[in-house]
Scaffold this motif. Structure first.
Motif, PDB file in Angstrom:
ATOM      1  N   ILE A 208     -28.729 114.643   5.465  1.00 47.03           N
ATOM      2  CA  ILE A 208     -29.541 115.844   5.960  1.00 47.03           C
ATOM      3  C   ILE A 208     -29.938 116.931   5.005  1.00 47.03           C
ATOM      4  O   ILE A 208     -29.119 117.408   4.087  1.00 47.03           O
ATOM      5  CB  ILE A 208     -28.869 116.509   6.970  1.00 47.03           C
ATOM      6  CG1 ILE A 208     -28.284 115.572   8.056  1.00 47.03           C
ATOM      7  CG2 ILE A 208     -29.727 117.695   7.557  1.00 47.03           C
ATOM      8  CD1 ILE A 208     -29.451 114.775   8.754  1.00 47.03           C
ATOM      9  N   SER A 209     -31.473 116.882   4.784  1.00 42.86           N
ATOM     10  CA  SER A 209     -31.905 117.512   3.532  1.00 42.86           C
ATOM     11  C   SER A 209     -32.261 119.202   4.027  1.00 42.86           C
ATOM     12  O   SER A 209     -32.573 119.871   3.149  1.00 42.86           O
ATOM     13  CB  SER A 209     -33.268 117.027   3.157  1.00 42.86           C
ATOM     14  OG  SER A 209     -34.169 116.945   4.074  1.00 42.86           O
ATOM     15  N   TYR A 210     -32.163 119.505   5.101  1.00 42.85           N
ATOM     16  CA  TYR A 210     -32.603 120.605   5.685  1.00 42.85           C
ATOM     17  C   TYR A 210     -31.915 121.839   5.001  1.00 42.85           C
ATOM     18  O   TYR A 210     -32.178 122.970   4.898  1.00 42.85           O
ATOM     19  CB  TYR A 210     -32.907 120.882   7.002  1.00 42.85           C
ATOM     20  CG  TYR A 210     -31.910 120.555   8.282  1.00 42.85           C
ATOM     21  CD1 TYR A 210     -31.971 119.483   9.057  1.00 42.85           C
ATOM     22  CD2 TYR A 210     -30.723 121.098   8.120  1.00 42.85           C
ATOM     23  CE1 TYR A 210     -31.244 119.241  10.080  1.00 42.85           C
ATOM     24  CE2 TYR A 210     -29.826 120.869   8.934  1.00 42.85           C
ATOM     25  CZ  TYR A 210     -29.894 119.925  10.102  1.00 42.85           C
ATOM     26  OH  TYR A 210     -29.042 119.507  10.952  1.00 42.85           O
ATOM     27  N   TYR A 211     -30.695 121.798   4.607  1.00 45.43           N
ATOM     28  CA  TYR A 211     -29.806 123.031   4.044  1.00 45.43           C
ATOM     29  C   TYR A 211     -30.462 122.872   2.645  1.00 45.43           C
ATOM     30  O   TYR A 211     -29.836 123.919   1.972  1.00 45.43           O
ATOM     31  CB  TYR A 211     -28.628 122.591   4.163  1.00 45.43           C
ATOM     32  CG  TYR A 211     -28.106 122.912   5.650  1.00 45.43           C
ATOM     33  CD1 TYR A 211     -27.830 124.128   6.069  1.00 45.43           C
ATOM     34  CD2 TYR A 211     -27.478 121.905   6.452  1.00 45.43           C
ATOM     35  CE1 TYR A 211     -27.602 124.540   7.356  1.00 45.43           C
ATOM     36  CE2 TYR A 211     -27.167 122.267   7.635  1.00 45.43           C
ATOM     37  CZ  TYR A 211     -27.186 123.419   8.302  1.00 45.43           C
ATOM     38  OH  TYR A 211     -26.733 123.667   9.435  1.00 45.43           O
ATOM     39  N   TRP A 212     -31.135 122.093   2.189  1.00 44.66           N
ATOM     40  CA  TRP A 212     -31.458 121.967   0.493  1.00 44.66           C
ATOM     41  C   TRP A 212     -33.066 122.280   0.532  1.00 44.66           C
ATOM     42  O   TRP A 212     -33.214 122.537  -0.561  1.00 44.66           O
ATOM     43  CB  TRP A 212     -31.021 120.484   0.143  1.00 44.66           C
ATOM     44  CG  TRP A 212     -29.639 120.253   0.234  1.00 44.66           C
ATOM     45  CD1 TRP A 212     -29.083 119.783   1.542  1.00 44.66           C
ATOM     46  CD2 TRP A 212     -28.569 120.319  -0.654  1.00 44.66           C
ATOM     47  NE1 TRP A 212     -27.642 119.549   1.212  1.00 44.66           N
ATOM     48  CE2 TRP A 212     -27.497 119.892   0.102  1.00 44.66           C
ATOM     49  CE3 TRP A 212     -28.604 120.681  -1.954  1.00 44.66           C
ATOM     50  CZ2 TRP A 212     -26.113 119.825  -0.846  1.00 44.66           C
ATOM     51  CZ3 TRP A 212     -27.237 120.506  -2.735  1.00 44.66           C
ATOM     52  CH2 TRP A 212     -26.277 120.145  -1.712  1.00 44.66           C
ATOM     53  N   ARG A 213     -33.737 122.047   1.608  1.00 43.28           N
ATOM     54  CA  ARG A 213     -35.221 122.365   1.351  1.00 43.28           C
ATOM     55  C   ARG A 213     -35.801 123.857   2.003  1.00 43.28           C
ATOM     56  O   ARG A 213     -34.937 124.092   2.950  1.00 43.28           O
ATOM     57  CB  ARG A 213     -36.048 121.300   2.229  1.00 43.28           C
ATOM     58  CG  ARG A 213     -35.799 119.784   1.531  1.00 43.28           C
ATOM     59  CD  ARG A 213     -36.346 119.689   0.118  1.00 43.28           C
ATOM     60  NE  ARG A 213     -36.468 118.224  -0.171  1.00 43.28           N
ATOM     61  CZ  ARG A 213     -36.969 117.723  -1.392  1.00 43.28           C
ATOM     62  NH1 ARG A 213     -37.460 118.713  -2.059  1.00 43.28           N
ATOM     63  NH2 ARG A 213     -37.124 116.327  -1.584  1.00 43.28           N
ATOM     64  N   PRO A 214     -36.881 124.147   1.465  1.00 40.42           N
ATOM     65  CA  PRO A 214     -37.215 125.534   2.198  1.00 40.42           C
ATOM     66  C   PRO A 214     -37.722 125.394   3.527  1.00 40.42           C
ATOM     67  O   PRO A 214     -38.175 124.405   3.935  1.00 40.42           O
ATOM     68  CB  PRO A 214     -38.260 125.917   1.140  1.00 40.42           C
ATOM     69  CG  PRO A 214     -38.788 124.377   0.447  1.00 40.42           C
ATOM     70  CD  PRO A 214     -37.730 123.551   0.328  1.00 40.42           C
ATOM     71  N   LYS A 258     -27.052 111.463 -13.237  1.00 43.14           N
ATOM     72  CA  LYS A 258     -26.560 112.535 -11.921  1.00 43.14           C
ATOM     73  C   LYS A 258     -27.582 112.082 -10.907  1.00 43.14           C
ATOM     74  O   LYS A 258     -28.692 111.928 -10.894  1.00 43.14           O
ATOM     75  CB  LYS A 258     -26.868 113.982 -12.377  1.00 43.14           C
ATOM     76  CG  LYS A 258     -25.704 114.534 -13.490  1.00 43.14           C
ATOM     77  CD  LYS A 258     -25.983 115.947 -13.873  1.00 43.14           C
ATOM     78  CE  LYS A 258     -24.806 116.341 -14.907  1.00 43.14           C
ATOM     79  NZ  LYS A 258     -23.569 116.496 -14.199  1.00 43.14           N
ATOM     80  N   LEU A 259     -26.851 112.127  -9.727  1.00 42.49           N
ATOM     81  CA  LEU A 259     -27.533 111.786  -8.509  1.00 42.49           C
ATOM     82  C   LEU A 259     -27.202 112.596  -7.082  1.00 42.49           C
ATOM     83  O   LEU A 259     -26.317 113.074  -6.939  1.00 42.49           O
ATOM     84  CB  LEU A 259     -27.044 110.572  -8.127  1.00 42.49           C
ATOM     85  CG  LEU A 259     -27.572 109.421  -6.964  1.00 42.49           C
ATOM     86  CD1 LEU A 259     -29.027 109.245  -7.168  1.00 42.49           C
ATOM     87  CD2 LEU A 259     -26.718 108.328  -6.395  1.00 42.49           C
ATOM     88  N   ILE A 260     -28.301 112.990  -6.651  1.00 44.46           N
ATOM     89  CA  ILE A 260     -28.152 113.422  -5.221  1.00 44.46           C
ATOM     90  C   ILE A 260     -28.882 112.775  -4.336  1.00 44.46           C
ATOM     91  O   ILE A 260     -30.195 112.256  -4.563  1.00 44.46           O
ATOM     92  CB  ILE A 260     -29.079 115.137  -5.280  1.00 44.46           C
ATOM     93  CG1 ILE A 260     -29.049 115.706  -4.014  1.00 44.46           C
ATOM     94  CG2 ILE A 260     -30.314 114.842  -6.267  1.00 44.46           C
ATOM     95  CD1 ILE A 260     -27.653 116.126  -3.435  1.00 44.46           C
ATOM     96  N   GLY A 261     -28.370 112.335  -3.314  1.00 40.48           N
ATOM     97  CA  GLY A 261     -28.722 111.709  -2.129  1.00 40.48           C
ATOM     98  C   GLY A 261     -28.882 112.361  -0.890  1.00 40.48           C
ATOM     99  O   GLY A 261     -27.683 112.753  -0.319  1.00 40.48           O
ATOM    100  N   LEU A 262     -29.793 112.356  -0.184  1.00 43.06           N
ATOM    101  CA  LEU A 262     -29.695 113.024   1.001  1.00 43.06           C
ATOM    102  C   LEU A 262     -30.517 112.223   2.069  1.00 43.06           C
ATOM    103  O   LEU A 262     -31.728 111.998   1.789  1.00 43.06           O
ATOM    104  CB  LEU A 262     -30.520 114.475   1.011  1.00 43.06           C
ATOM    105  CG  LEU A 262     -29.681 115.709  -0.072  1.00 43.06           C
ATOM    106  CD1 LEU A 262     -30.702 116.660  -0.037  1.00 43.06           C
ATOM    107  CD2 LEU A 262     -28.443 115.914   0.715  1.00 43.06           C
TER     108      LEU A 262
END
Length: 480
Positions: A208-214, A258-262
């Motif tokens: 889930i990306s919505y805590y990370w996206r505007p 470095k990796l961010i996976g959502l």
């Protein structure tokens, strides 16, 4: 007596001297690498039922084969039955805290999270849920201690990346629901960043990306109310962003990656997909995320700390949905085996790697009746004596697996269909109904811990121990 003592003294002295001179015998710091597996809600009944479903009575799961075991007490500072936040935080910090609190000390009160409906006015409650002073202090986590030593670090989960268990590794907050705040703590240099993370966690993967996206009314109605795009900020700090299996597969594994996976494939559920529902061409499995993380983290010559959570085991159990709970437990167990196989490519005898597998709490699922050996654990209870479906006082059939509470309790029970109850959508019957959509609760029982590797370090996991004790054992084994 004197003669006997004299006869055995040389041998006893020789043994004592040999132990004293053996390098690193029970020495701290022999675990260069630590992998901490957490099956959320994975109580003893869940692991046993999973074994029966997938490898039968005489079989063994990967976790069953680990040589050292313990029972773990999971109560929190203020509750007999814990929630995930303080129990995982106890493993990560060695500190008992109140339900809903994440990696803070015992003086911290869990302040209610009450965002307003208007995205333009909910910034304060969503992002700054906890006061900066006057409500306890942060407690240092194992992941932070690993960073302090220059080790690579990672957090991988099938739940939201900002959910209680993963958050307890890298964030400090007075209430687990302050997920916008939790997300920003992971972004190096940004407002609200957790400075104890140094240059940031090397691998972050979950749902889930919505805590990370505007916030955007049309496209991301649950996006960040402060307007920040944390994914873009992380990319600006050198992170590779992935959001599906193909992009994960293509991500680099060179030193310093470095990796961010959502993963938003199950956005409507608020987490990654249950393993029974996952599109294997689009959404990575827990095994695929775990092995990718190990490929990256193992490039650090100083070692690494990796936390891997099977988060959706818990969610299926809350729904009294045994089929999905067992499938996600099996997927979790597959990730354990894959990790062991991967580690053995660079640490063949696990002399430098400590692997710990445990759970944060139990659930109320229980075995029911005297089932015949070989019976489908998800099916009707078949009597070992008669070979026929077992029945209640009214002559009505029942399943082997039941729950103490939840939503599926009929006013009057009727015979169950053997095909229906074995299906993935069936919700097991419960003893206490908690409303039409009432979520089943956690259980307060002890959970199991399994360990292996790192020479003698894993031998210290034995007996019945507190979850805070696990922190101390890992910390000592790793020399943090």
């Amino acid at each position: 007596m004197h003669t006997l003592m004299h006869k055995h003294t040389p041998r006893l002295l020789a043994a004592a001297i040999a132990v004293a001179l053996t390098p690193a015998a029970f020495a701290a710091g022999e675990a260069k690498n630590v992998i901490f597996f957490l099956g959320d809600g994975m109580g003893p009944v869940t692991t046993t039922a999973t074994r029966l479903k997938y490898v039968k009575e005489e079989g063994s799961l990967a976790m069953d084969k680990l040589p050292y075991t313990a029972r773990v007490r999971t109560y929190s500072l203020d509750a007999q039955t814990t929630d995930s936040a303080p129990s995982m935080a106890a493993y990560m910090t060695g500190v008992k805290m109140r339900n809903d609190v994440i990696s803070m000390n015992g003086a911290t009160q869990a302040l209610a999270y009450k965002p307003t409906a208007d995205a333009t006015t909910k910034v304060a409650s969503a992002v700054n849920n906890c006061p900066s002073t006057g409500n306890g202090l942060a407690s240092t986590t194992l992941l932070e201690l690993a960073i302090k030593q220059g080790k690579a670090t990672g957090t991988v989960t099938t739940a939201r990346l900002t959910h209680a268990t993963p958050a307890a590794t890298y964030a400090h907050v007075c209430h687990r629901d302050a997920e916008y705040d939790i997300a920003r703590q992971a972004v190096p240099g940004g407002t609200g960043f957790n400075s104890a993370l140094g240059g940031g966690v090397d691998v972050l993967m979950g749902g889930i990306s919505y805590y990370w996206r505007p916030y955007n009314a049309a496209t991301t109605p649950r996006g960040r109310p402060d307007g920040r795009d944390l994914v873009a900020e992380l990319q600006g700090k050198g992170y590779t962003f992935v959001n599906d299996l193909p992009s994960l597969t293509a991500a680099p594994v060179v030193a310093g990656t470095k990796l961010i996976g959502l993963y938003d494939q199950a956005l409507s559920q608020g987490h990654m997909s249950y393993d029974l529902d996952r599109d294997a061409t689009k959404e990575p499995s827990l095994t695929q995320m775990t092995t990718k993380a190990l490929d990256i983290l193992s490039k650090n010559s100083k070692g690494f700390f990796l936390m891997v959570e099977g988060g959706r085991i818990d969610h299926a159990l809350h729904g009294s949905n045994a089929a999905r709970a067992l499938a996600d437990t099996k997927a979790f167990d597959d990730a354990i085996q894959a990790a062991i196989d991967k580690v053995k490519t660079f640490d063949p005898e696990l002399k430098e790697t400590l692997i710990v597998v445990t759970a944060d709490h139990d659930h109320t699922m229980a075995f029911n009746g005297y089932g015949k050996r070989g019976t489908d654990i998800l099916g009707l209870n078949i009597s070992y004596a008669t070979g026929l479906p077992s029945t209640d006082a009214n002559g009505v059939s029942y399943t082997t697996l039941v729950f103490g509470n939840g939503s599926n309790r009929a006013d009057v029970r009727s015979n169950l269909d053997a095909t229906v109850v074995a299906g993935k959508d069936y919700l097991q019957e419960v003893a206490i109904r908690r409303g039409a959509a009432g979520s089943e609760t956690h259980g307060g029982g002890d959970v199991m811990l399994f360990a292996t590797g790192a020479g003698v370090a894993s031998k210290t996991f034995k007996g019945t121990i507190d979850n805070t004790r696990v922190f101390n054992l890992v910390k000592s084994a790793a020399g943090y």
